[in-house]
Design an enzyme around this catalytic site. Structure first.
Site, PDB file in Angstrom:
ATOM      1  N   ARG A  38     -11.503  -5.737   0.280  1.00  0.00           N
ATOM      2  CA  ARG A  38     -10.235  -5.841  -0.443  1.00  0.00           C
ATOM      3  C   ARG A  38      -9.835  -7.275  -0.737  1.00  0.00           C
ATOM      4  O   ARG A  38      -9.331  -7.584  -1.823  1.00  0.00           O
ATOM      5  CB  ARG A  38      -9.132  -5.125   0.338  1.00  0.00           C
ATOM      6  CG  ARG A  38      -9.361  -3.624   0.415  1.00  0.00           C
ATOM      7  CD  ARG A  38      -8.191  -2.905   1.054  1.00  0.00           C
ATOM      8  NE  ARG A  38      -8.444  -1.469   1.114  1.00  0.00           N
ATOM      9  CZ  ARG A  38      -7.563  -0.576   1.503  1.00  0.00           C
ATOM     10  NH1 ARG A  38      -6.343  -0.972   1.864  1.00  0.00           N
ATOM     11  NH2 ARG A  38      -7.859   0.712   1.548  1.00  0.00           N
ATOM     12  N   ASP A 146       8.673   1.088   0.408  1.00  0.00           N
ATOM     13  CA  ASP A 146       7.296   0.790   0.788  1.00  0.00           C
ATOM     14  C   ASP A 146       7.138  -0.713   0.849  1.00  0.00           C
ATOM     15  O   ASP A 146       7.897  -1.465   0.209  1.00  0.00           O
ATOM     16  CB  ASP A 146       6.301   1.388  -0.215  1.00  0.00           C
ATOM     17  CG  ASP A 146       4.905   1.544   0.379  1.00  0.00           C
ATOM     18  OD1 ASP A 146       4.577   2.647   0.836  1.00  0.00           O
ATOM     19  OD2 ASP A 146       4.146   0.554   0.400  1.00  0.00           O
TER      20      ASP A 146
END
Length: 276
Positions: A38, A146
């Site tokens: 990532r 979030d």
């Protein structure tokens, strides 16, 4: 394994420490390859030559890149009506009870903590709309938060591919979503009736909360599996503080409050109720 960038255990430990500090997520050793995959994308996008350079950039306190770093690490797996039994219980048991208890104020407050790209809060909104007709005049609000700013933007827009909504019954899809045409063909958008119920905000569960006490329901599902036990204890203690004395907490299918918090009683199937 041959890698484009050198990625040592020292790099991983530094990254793991940063992730824990900024998100509360505890990365196990088996996440090392995931972290490399990532973050290597960020190195390419920033034209950096090494993870050492990237860690130096983060150490300089670049808030924009720190946000990208967090977004890259966090996992956002979700779907509409994931763990269907939770929504069935909410509709059949929780909402009718709240309508009795809150009859004077006609208000219900729900928090979707770790809402990802919005499928959960929209599922909550559909459940509310189908359980409480508008003509009854209830003021229902869903806070959807979030850590990842990218998924918050997606949720706020409320636009999804047909593939993402394929599991919804045709009647539900027709009632609560608009189909795109022309350049928007293959997409659907959540109706304004749903979007008006939801407030999307970026929020770090480890930081300050703009949430007042008296919340009726909290959905925090498949979030605490990334936290260590001490972090879980602190988080559930804070949830208990802001929930009403008999408020509800829904957690993920692989999560439990056993030996983590004594402030909730288990009702079944990962549904808990705060004890007075």
């Amino acid at each position: 394994m041959s890698r484009e960038f050198e990625f040592t255990d020292k790099h991983f430990q530094q990254i793991r420490k940063l992730v824990l500090e900024h998100t509360g997520i505890h990365l196990s050793d088996i996440k090392m390859d995931m972290v490399y995959s990532r973050l290597a994308r960020r190195l390419r996008q920033l034209h950096l030559n090494s993870f050492t350079d990237y860690l130096e950039l983060l150490a300089q306190g670049d808030d924009g890149e720190l946000g990208n770093f967090v977004n890259s690490i966090t996992t956002n797996l979700t779907s509409f009506f994931r763990e269907q039994h939770h929504f069935e219980y909410l509709k059949a048991t929780v909402l009718p009870q709240l309508m009795r208890l809150n009859a004077a104020s006609k208000t219900i407050r729900i928090w979707s903590a770790g809402c990802s790209s919005g499928e959960e809060p929209y599922s909550l909104a559909i459940t509310v709309k189908e359980a409480i007709p508008d003509k009854l005049g209830w003021d229902v609000r869903i806070l959807a938060t979030d850590l990842d700013t990218n998924v918050i933007a997606t949720g706020s827009e409320g636009v999804y591919t047909l593939e993402r909504v394929n599991g919804l019954p045709p009647a539900v899809l027709k009632r609560w979503f608009y189909r795109g045409t022309g350049e928007r063909a293959g997409l659907v958008k959540a109706s304004s009736a749903l979007r008006d119920l939801i407030i999307f905000k970026q929020l770090n569960l480890m930081g300050d909360w703009p949430v007042k006490a008296g919340v009726d329901v909290i959905f925090c599902r498949n979030v605490v599996i990334y936290f260590d036990k001490d972090t879980q204890r602190r988080l559930f203690h804070r949830y208990a503080d802001i929930l009403r004395s008999d408020g509800y907490l829904f957690v993920g299918h692989s999560e439990t409050l056993y030996k983590v918090s004594e402030r909730f009683r288990l009702l079944g199937k990962t549904v808990y109720q705060r004890m007075a």
